[in-house]
Write an enzyme that holds these catalytic residues in place. Sequence first.
Site, short mmCIF file in Angstrom:
data_model
loop_
_atom_site.label_atom_id
_atom_site.label_comp_id
_atom_site.label_asym_id
_atom_site.label_seq_id
_atom_site.Cartn_x
_atom_site.Cartn_y
_atom_site.Cartn_z
N GLU A 204 15.13 -0.34 46.93
CA GLU A 204 16.35 -0.96 46.40
C GLU A 204 16.00 -2.10 45.46
OE1 GLU A 204 17.97 -1.50 50.61
OE2 GLU A 204 19.68 -1.91 49.31
N GLU B 235 11.20 -1.48 55.45
CA GLU B 235 12.62 -1.73 55.71
C GLU B 235 12.68 -2.94 56.63
OE1 GLU B 235 14.63 1.92 56.93
OE2 GLU B 235 14.71 2.55 54.83
N GLN C 230 9.90 11.32 52.70
CA GLN C 230 11.28 11.28 53.21
C GLN C 230 12.23 12.09 52.32
OE1 GLN C 230 12.88 7.29 53.36
NE2 GLN C 230 14.90 7.95 54.07
N GLU D 217 14.36 -5.17 59.12
CA GLU D 217 15.43 -4.91 60.09
C GLU D 217 15.28 -5.86 61.29
OE1 GLU D 217 15.79 -0.80 61.24
OE2 GLU D 217 15.13 -0.05 59.29
N HIS E 208 22.98 -1.56 51.79
CA HIS E 208 21.80 -0.68 51.78
C HIS E 208 22.22 0.79 51.69
CE1 HIS E 208 17.85 0.93 52.78
NE2 HIS E 208 18.40 1.63 53.76
N ASP F 282 16.86 4.44 65.16
CA ASP F 282 17.06 3.51 64.05
C ASP F 282 18.41 3.81 63.39
OD1 ASP F 282 16.33 1.39 62.40
OD2 ASP F 282 15.48 2.74 60.88
N LYS G 208 8.84 8.50 58.31
CA LYS G 208 8.98 7.23 59.02
C LYS G 208 8.19 7.17 60.33
CE LYS G 208 13.53 6.13 57.11
NZ LYS G 208 13.52 4.66 56.92
N ASP H 56 10.52 -1.01 59.50
CA ASP H 56 10.56 0.46 59.55
C ASP H 56 9.86 0.99 58.30
OD1 ASP H 56 11.23 3.14 59.85
OD2 ASP H 56 13.28 2.85 59.11
MN MN Z 1 15.22 2.01 58.92
#
Ligand code: MN
Length: 389
Positions: A338, A179, A220, A181, A113, A106, A233, A213
Site C-alpha cells: 500500500e 503487515e 499470494q 497488526e 487497508h 488472521d 503467508k 504478518d
Molecule cells: Mn494479515
Amino acid sequence: MTVISIPDDSLFGVDNLPYGVFSTAGTDPRVGVRVGDHVVDLAKALGDDVFAQPTLNAFMAQGRPRWDAVRARIALLVTGEITDDAVHSVADVTLHLPIAVADYVDFYASENHATNLGRLFRPDAEALMPNWKHLPVGYHGRSSTVVVSGTDITRPSGQRKAPADAAPTFGPSVRLDIEAEMGFIVGVGSPMGSRISPDEFADHCFGAVILNDWSARDIQAWEYVPLGPNLGKSFATSISPWVVPLAALEAARVDTPTQDPTPLPYLQGDEKWGLAIDLAVEWNGHVVSRPPYAQMYWSPAQMLAHTTVNGAATRTGDLFGSGTISGPDKDQRGAFIELTWGGAEPVAVGDEKRTFVEDGDEIAISATAPGPNGTRIGFGEVRARILPA
Ligand code: MN
C-alpha cells in the site's frame, strides 16, 4: 533484597506489567513480568509453579478472576522489596515465544487497508467485497510458524505468475512484504457448540501483542482465489515477546468508527473495544509509517464473537490477528504494497529507495497506548531481519 527503580517516563510502569517468557544463561525458560528495565521471575517472586513453565498457557487458562488477582499482587510486589535472585536486567535475559500458539486466524479489519488492497488486487472491481461491512473477514493461518521477535525470516520461495506471464515459475518471492497488526490471545477458550458475545470478550481474551504478518505478494496473488491466502503467508508470522494484559488497556478503549450498515445482533455489544494503540513501522531504522489502531472498523471483540458464532471451539493459546492496520493517510499504511502502491511509488528509507523488502533488511514494529492519568504504556517491538532464500 532489591527495590526496582522505574523511570518516570517508562513505558513499562506499574500500569502496564506485561508478561513474557525469559531465560538467563544456563536456565530454563519461565514466566516473567517486565517492570521498567527489569524482568521479575514470577515463579521465584510469587512462589507459584504455574509460572515455572515455558509458556503462559497454564496461567492464561486459570481465567480472569485469577488474572486480576495476580496483577494486583504483582503491582504491590514491584513497588516494594523483592528477593534479589528474582530480578534481572532486561538486557541480561533471552526472550522466548510467550505462548504455545493453538489456532491462528488472521482478520482484515481495516477499511482503509481492505479498500487499498481491493484496488491493487482487483482494479476492475468494487474495492470492498459485498460481505466486508457485514462480517469481519478472516483466513486460517499457520500456528506452527508463529515466531518471537528477533527470529530471522528466510525469504520464501514458491509459485509466482504475473498477469502477463503465460505460465507460473518457481523461485524466491520478489514481492516480500509486511503487515503491521495487533495480535489478540485467547486465555480461556469456549467449548464446541457455544458462542462468545462481544461483551464477554474480557473474560476470554488475556492480552495483546504486536504482530507482523509477513506476506509474499507474488505468491499470494497467484494462489489466493478462491480459498484465500495460504503459502504466501504461512512461512512466518512474528509476534512481540511481551503480552500486554487486556486490563492494562482500559485507558486505551475507544469506540470503533461508525459501522454502517448496523451489524447483525451477534456482532453488537455495549462495551467499546476499539483501541487507541499507535504503531510505528521502522525499515532499517527509519520510521516509514505510523498506523493508528483506533481507525480499525471491526473490534477484536467482534472478531472473537464472529469466530464462535457457528459453534466453533476456541482454546487457550488461540491467536487472532487484526489484519493490517492502515489509516486514511499515506504515511499511516501498515503494508509496503500500500505504502508504495504496488511497487509503483518507491519510498525513501534513509538514503535509499525501497518498494518491497530486500535481503538483509530489518523491520521493527513498535506500539504504545494511553495508560491511566496521561501516562503511556508500551508493547515493546517485533523485529526481524530477512535472510536470502
Ligand atoms: Mn494479515
